[in-house]
Design an enzyme around this catalytic site. Structure first.
Site, PDB file in Angstrom:
ATOM      1  N   ASP A  15      -0.130   4.588  -5.104  1.00  0.00           N
ATOM      2  CA  ASP A  15      -1.416   4.631  -4.323  1.00  0.00           C
ATOM      3  C   ASP A  15      -2.643   4.312  -5.129  1.00  0.00           C
ATOM      4  OD1 ASP A  15      -2.776   4.749  -2.136  1.00  0.00           O
ATOM      5  OD2 ASP A  15      -2.643   6.866  -1.631  1.00  0.00           O
ATOM      6  N   HIS A  28      -3.027  -4.943  -6.658  1.00  0.00           N
ATOM      7  CA  HIS A  28      -1.428  -5.209  -6.579  1.00  0.00           C
ATOM      8  C   HIS A  28      -0.879  -5.829  -7.644  1.00  0.00           C
ATOM      9  CE1 HIS A  28      -1.787  -3.691  -2.794  1.00  0.00           C
ATOM     10  NE2 HIS A  28      -2.426  -4.611  -2.021  1.00  0.00           N
ATOM     11  N   LEU A  64      18.221   3.124 -16.968  1.00  0.00           N
ATOM     12  CA  LEU A  64      17.511   3.742 -15.889  1.00  0.00           C
ATOM     13  C   LEU A  64      17.883   3.249 -14.768  1.00  0.00           C
ATOM     14  CD1 LEU A  64      15.067   5.517 -15.069  1.00  0.00           C
ATOM     15  CD2 LEU A  64      13.760   3.316 -14.831  1.00  0.00           C
TER      16      LEU A  64
END
Length: 238
Positions: A17, A34, A128
């Protein structure tokens, strides 16, 4: 004097956010925020693995994000196209397994093809485990799970008495993934925004005012330090 080693959460979920506010503070268009945010995602994946985190799930695009201005949605889809292509190379280089959560059916065909290719080429990687929530909403996820369960019951594949918490979880997008130990939300907001409502039942929450593009390894370590201060209990007597 030796330092006490921190316990690193196995699974960290992050609500990304603050991209728009980051851009606004710099008098830049929202799409610049973004782009900066996507670069932060790339770095945090590497930092998380180096710190010992095994699963990282990020909330990238919600079912509600379609309501944003069309030019911003278009910019996000363009960024997503580029990110997915880059991620295919990066997942191979970094031995990272990537999985997309959410309903991808409304996405353009080329995006869906890239997602399926990314998941296929990275599925056996042992580094990961990186989950990206795209067109994701937890209520939507739960409804889709209920519909599939109802269909299985109707077809005689499942008895209603067999629907346990574990069985229900197996119908969710996160099937086979452990529930998050720690949720991080950036930019000062303190709400879940329809993210992993079922999976976050026993998760510790960490909120920070840092905007997502400014989030870094030091901020991740702060969140882990906070997690270590929590007295984790799962029922029972305090």
């Amino acid at each position: 004097m030796s330092e006490t080693r921190m316990q690193v959460p196995e699974h960290v979920a992050i609500i990304l956010d603050g991209n728009g506010r980051w851009a606004k503070k710099r008098l830049l268009p929202r799409k610049a925020g973004h782009v900066a945010g996507s670069q932060t995602v790339e770095q945090i994946c590497e930092d998380a693995w180096n710190l010992g985190i095994k699963y990282l799930t990020v909330y990238a695009f919600s079912t509600e994000n379609w309501k944003r201005p069309q030019d911003e949605v278009d910019a996000l889809m363009k960024l997503l196209r580029r990110y997915l292509k880059d991620c295919i190379k990066r997942s191979t280089k970094n031995n990272m397994s990537v999985r997309v959560l959410g309903d991808i059916t409304p996405l353009d065909e080329d995006l869906k093809a890239s997602i399926l290719e990314l998941e296929e080429v990275s599925k056996d990687n042992t580094g990961l485990h990186f989950q990206v929530a795209l067109n994701y909403g937890s209520r939507d996820e739960i409804l889709r799970a209920v519909q599939r369960i109802a269909e299985d019951v109707k077809m005689g594949k499942l008895e209603s008495s067999q629907i346990t918490e574990e069985k229900f979880s197996s119908f969710l997008d996160t099937k086979g993934i452990p529930d998050p130990d720690l949720l991080i939300r950036t930019s000062g907001e303190e709400r879940l925004s329809n993210f992993l409502l079922w999976q976050l039942a026993y998760t510790e929450f960490y909120f920070t005012d840092v905007l997502w593009p400014d989030f870094n390894k030091a901020e991740l370590e702060k969140a882990i330090a906070y997690y270590n201060k929590r007295d984790r209990r799962f029922g029972g007597v305090k």
